[in-house]
Write a protein that holds these residues in place. Structure first.
Motif, PDB file in Angstrom:
ATOM      1  N   ALA A   1      -2.675  -2.165   6.327  1.00  0.00           N
ATOM      2  CA  ALA A   1      -3.160  -1.952   4.972  1.00  0.00           C
ATOM      3  C   ALA A   1      -4.103  -0.754   4.945  1.00  0.00           C
ATOM      4  CB  ALA A   1      -3.890  -3.195   4.486  1.00  0.00           C
ATOM      5  N   GLY A   2      -4.151  -0.058   3.800  1.00  0.00           N
ATOM      6  CA  GLY A   2      -5.052   1.069   3.662  1.00  0.00           C
ATOM      7  C   GLY A   2      -6.503   0.589   3.568  1.00  0.00           C
TER       8      GLY A   2
ATOM      9  N   ARG B   1      -7.376   2.526  -1.126  1.00  0.00           N
ATOM     10  CA  ARG B   1      -6.871   1.617  -2.159  1.00  0.00           C
ATOM     11  C   ARG B   1      -7.497   1.923  -3.512  1.00  0.00           C
ATOM     12  NH1 ARG B   1      -8.624  -3.458  -0.927  1.00  0.00           N
ATOM     13  NH2 ARG B   1      -9.373  -2.881   1.139  1.00  0.00           N
ATOM     14  N   HIS B   2      -8.833   2.033  -3.543  1.00  0.00           N
ATOM     15  CA  HIS B   2      -9.477   2.217  -4.836  1.00  0.00           C
ATOM     16  C   HIS B   2      -9.302   3.632  -5.350  1.00  0.00           C
ATOM     17  CE1 HIS B   2     -11.216  -1.761  -5.234  1.00  0.00           C
ATOM     18  NE2 HIS B   2     -11.197  -1.752  -3.904  1.00  0.00           N
TER      19      HIS B   2
ATOM     20  N   SER C   1      -6.027   3.531  -7.047  1.00  0.00           N
ATOM     21  CA  SER C   1      -6.106   2.862  -8.349  1.00  0.00           C
ATOM     22  C   SER C   1      -6.778   3.745  -9.385  1.00  0.00           C
ATOM     23  CB  SER C   1      -6.884   1.560  -8.229  1.00  0.00           C
ATOM     24  OG  SER C   1      -6.401   0.808  -7.166  1.00  0.00           O
TER      25      SER C   1
ATOM     26  N   PRO D   1      -0.166   4.094  -5.791  1.00  0.00           N
ATOM     27  CA  PRO D   1      -0.694   2.788  -5.400  1.00  0.00           C
ATOM     28  C   PRO D   1       0.195   2.086  -4.385  1.00  0.00           C
ATOM     29  CG  PRO D   1      -0.734   3.018  -7.774  1.00  0.00           C
ATOM     30  CD  PRO D   1       0.025   4.181  -7.241  1.00  0.00           C
TER      31      PRO D   1
ATOM     32  N   ALA E   1      -0.701   3.303  -1.028  1.00  0.00           N
ATOM     33  CA  ALA E   1      -1.999   2.821  -0.575  1.00  0.00           C
ATOM     34  C   ALA E   1      -1.948   1.344  -0.178  1.00  0.00           C
ATOM     35  CB  ALA E   1      -3.038   3.050  -1.665  1.00  0.00           C
ATOM     36  N   ARG E   2      -1.101   0.560  -0.869  1.00  0.00           N
ATOM     37  CA  ARG E   2      -0.970  -0.868  -0.523  1.00  0.00           C
ATOM     38  C   ARG E   2       0.462  -1.128  -0.110  1.00  0.00           C
ATOM     39  NH1 ARG E   2      -4.813  -3.507  -4.515  1.00  0.00           N
ATOM     40  NH2 ARG E   2      -5.662  -1.698  -5.556  1.00  0.00           N
TER      41      ARG E   2
ATOM     42  N   GLY F   1       2.131  -3.554   0.938  1.00  0.00           N
ATOM     43  CA  GLY F   1       2.818  -4.785   0.554  1.00  0.00           C
ATOM     44  C   GLY F   1       3.293  -4.786  -0.892  1.00  0.00           C
ATOM     45  N   ALA F   2       2.666  -3.941  -1.724  1.00  0.00           N
ATOM     46  CA  ALA F   2       2.932  -3.994  -3.166  1.00  0.00           C
ATOM     47  C   ALA F   2       4.362  -3.563  -3.471  1.00  0.00           C
ATOM     48  CB  ALA F   2       1.945  -3.097  -3.896  1.00  0.00           C
TER      49      ALA F   2
END
Lengths: 491, 228
Positions: free
Chosen positions: B93-94, B99-100, B103, B141, B144-145, B147-148
């Motif tokens: 994971a980032g 991540r932010h 976003s 995004p 950055a994530r 799994g999404a």
């Protein structure tokens, strides 16, 4: 009424965009959309054919008068091929239902829309856009056969197509740099002054090699055997029967309208002769039915290229007759290959189990070789008399190669036919045929019936094609029709 | 042998290109059609960006063709790549910042993307360029994530409806007795946001379609990669 012709391109595109959405909510409704759209397209074109006057007309898209905007040019030749596209699209519609159905049917609609565009468009760059769309949608359709052999075949096809596209674009860029216009009629007007030179010739060669990839032109046709042998037979039939002819049609139009250099026809003649030789010999050695058909298709397209190189309207007549004949025969033969499947060895003694299919094969083979009452004879006869009338020795070589090719063709086709009528050895167990067997046999019978109908009506058909050829040959008519219109819509 | 033929072909092509390039006068393009379009594009389409009037007006059906090519490419890629399923958690994971940061960039990219699409008829830009930025907004995004996932159903809905509305706008013109894809509702105001008639609508359709298509293509590719 005439403006509705644009629906034959617009509606399949609309259908392709919406199909994945509709199919997700209602599969039962979705499966009918494609056939209905194509059926409506056939109806529009048939209506125009029956009720339209003989004069060609042009439709300005977006309401911008032709040299500025894009136009569709509709003469009898364009109508004929557009109709054939929609009809064959309907006949070879991919009915098979599985998880990929929405995407496959959407791609097929895109393929039909772009093929219709190839037949109708009157703008060089617009032709290129439709040509690209044909290429990209066939990549998907071939790869959707989802065998690893099909993937490999697609990769080779993709690379060759890519090279061809770049070359075509380069040729178009050269023409635009020289003349400053892309409209075919406008180009035809300017060509005698501005493109009758080395630069025009180079541009033509680049376009010829580029478009030649789909017309199975000699050095750039190495994708053909792999793709036709591994893709779904219905798709192979559509590609071999129709898309190759449409590419041929573009080359013919460019040659008639814009490029009048003698070198241009010489190159086409030489490449055509080489295509005939390589295709027919490879077909003679082939062990697999579809592979044999693919190689024989290369040879047949080579013959059509020889006809394209002929100068006057008799040459155009030969091109049209050979193209339509090959369209009927190759589609039928691919359907038979789909019915039987597999290697030629398995056909031994098949005439006792499926007499109709074997009979159809013999009928197609006879017409392909050129047996007198069948239409294939008249198509080949036109070509032979026209070739014999030329003084250039290169045409004589073309004639000799063509006759030799006919002998080879007869040899391998009748070898197969003889095998079918042999008594069947008992130790070979016939594997059960695929489910699509009866559907493809029905389709093949349809083409057989078409062939017999053409045999009966060969003289009115010949007159009709003659009129189409004379019209297609008339460059002044083309320029007048497109450029002398009032601004606004083409009425 | 194969290499030699390749070399010969490339050499011959290069020689041909060079000899052609010598004969073309460089820097003085023939403006036969170009000049005519420049002089009457403004009153015919009402778009101050002449490139837009060519892309959507004079050569509108080419643009429709390009959209269809993109659609065909995305559908083909979906056919080949769509069979595998992602196994979540194979990638690390980032961090917090990644991540932010991702976003926070999302609304900015959306704003810029739509701005470029809506001003396509006024200034350089338009549906294709803005659409790519929209796709990036959705894809960032995702990077950055790991799994999404993007919702492919929604994407293909946007894609299909946007493409269909492009054709439908053209068909409405045909229905009203004009030519297919003829620009309509041309106001006599130049250079404001609400001008150039249906052209901005066409560009909006192009932008949404390009954005949805690229986003779904990229996420397909990302899923297949995380599989390997």
């Amino acid at each position: 009424m005439n403006e509705h012709l644009v629906l034959t391109i617009a509606l399949p595109l609309l259908g392709a965009f919406l199909l994945p959405i509709i199919m997700r909510s209602s599969l039962a409704m979705g499966v009918w959309i494609g056939p209905v759209i194509l059926g409506y397209g056939c109806w529009i074109l048939a209506n125009l054919w029956l009720h339209g006057n003989e004069q060609p007309f042009s439709i300005a898209i977006g309401g911008f008068a032709p040299p500025l905007g894009i136009n569709l040019y509709v003469d009898a030749m364009a109508l004929l091929f557009a109709f054939a596209t929609q009809l064959l699209g309907l006949i070879f519609w991919p009915f098979r239902l599985d998880q990929d159905t929405p995407k496959r049917q959407a791609l097929m609609l895109l393929l039909v829309a772009s093929s219709t565009g190839l037949a109708l468009s009157g703008d060089l760059f617009n032709l290129y856009v439709f040509y690209e769309l044909v290429a990209v949608s066939t990549f998907g359709l071939i790869a959707a056969s989802s065998s690893s052999a099909a993937y490999v075949a697609t990769i080779r096809y993709l690379i060759l197509s890519g090279i061809g596209s770049v070359l075509t674009l380069f040729g178009i860029a050269l023409i635009y740099a020289q003349t400053g216009t892309l409209n075919l009629a406008h180009l035809a007007q300017l060509a005698p002054d501005q493109l009758n030179n080395d630069l025009g010739l180079a541009a033509f060669l680049a376009i010829l090699i580029g478009i030649g990839v789909k017309a199975e032109l000699f050095p750039v046709n190495t994708w053909v055997p792999e793709v036709y042998a591994t893709a779904a037979s219905r798709l192979s039939a559509f590609l071999a029967g129709l898309v190759s002819k449409l590419s041929m049609l573009i080359i013919l139009r460019l040659l008639l309208l814009i490029f009048h250099q003698p070198e241009a026809t010489q190159v086409i003649l030489i490449l055509g002769i080489l295509g005939v030789i390589s295709g027919e010999f490879a077909a003679w050695r082939a062990k697999d039915m579809r592979r044999m058909l693919a190689f024989s298709s290369i040879g047949q397209l080579g013959v059509i290229f020889i006809a394209v190189a002929l100068p006057d309207e008799r040459g155009v007549l030969a091109v049209l007759a050979l193209s339509l004949h090959h369209m009927l025969i190759k589609s039928g033969l691919f359907m038979l290959a789909d019915h039987w499947g597999g290697s030629l060895e398995r056909l031994r003694g098949i005439a006792t189990t499926s007499p109709l299919a074997a009979g159809l094969f013999v009928l197609f083979a006879l017409s392909l070789v050129g047996m007198p009452p069948l239409p294939g004879f008249w198509a080949k006869f036109t070509l032979i008399t026209e070739l014999a009338g030329q003084t250039d020795p290169l045409y004589m070589i073309g004639l000799l190669v063509f006759l030799l090719a006919t002998v080879i063709e007869a040899s391998y086709l009748f070898r197969v036919a003889a095998k079918m009528y042999q008594t069947k050895p008992t130790d070979i167990v016939r594997s059960n045929s695929p489910d699509s067997g009866s559907l493809s046999l029905t389709t093949a019978s349809l083409f057989g019936a078409g062939l017999i109908a053409a045999t009966v009506m060969v003289s009115p058909l010949g007159d009709g094609l003659q009129a189409i050829a004379v019209q297609a040959q008339d460059v002044d008519l083309y320029i007048q029709t497109v450029l002398q219109q009032p601004l606004g819509e083409g009425q | 042998m194969r290499n030699l033929t390749g070399l010969l072909f490339a050499g011959g092509l290069g020689f041909m290109l060079l000899s052609i390039a010598i004969n073309l006068d460089f820097g003085t393009p023939t403006m036969l059609i170009g000049g005519a379009i420049q002089s009457n594009a403004l009153q015919k389409t009402g778009a101050t960006n002449i490139v837009t009037s060519v892309v959507l007006g004079y050569r509108g059906i080419d643009t429709l063709g390009e959209l269809s090519i993109l659609f065909a490419a995305a559908a083909s890629a979906g056919l080949i790549l769509g069979r595998r399923h992602t196994t979540a958690g194979t990638q690390t994971a980032g961090g917090f910042v990644l991540r932010h940061g991702g976003s926070m960039l999302f609304p900015l990219l959306m704003t810029i993307g739509f701005y470029i699409i809506f001003h396509g008829h006024l200034s350089p830009g338009g549906g294709f360029q803005g659409g790519v930025i929209l796709a990036a907004a959705f894809f960032l995004p995702l990077l950055a994530r790991p799994g999404a996932q993007l919702h492919h159903g929604t994407l293909s809905l946007i894609e299909g409806l946007a493409g269909a509305s492009f054709v439908l706008i053209g068909l409405i013109a045909l229905q009203q007795g004009k030519a297919f894809l003829q620009p309509m509702l041309i106001q006599d105001t130049l250079g404001v946001l609400l001008s150039a008639g249906t052209l901005p609508l066409l560009y909006l359709a192009v932008g949404l379609k390009v954005g949805a298509e690229l986003a779904s293509l990229l996420s397909h590719l990302a899923q297949t990669e995380s599989d390997a």
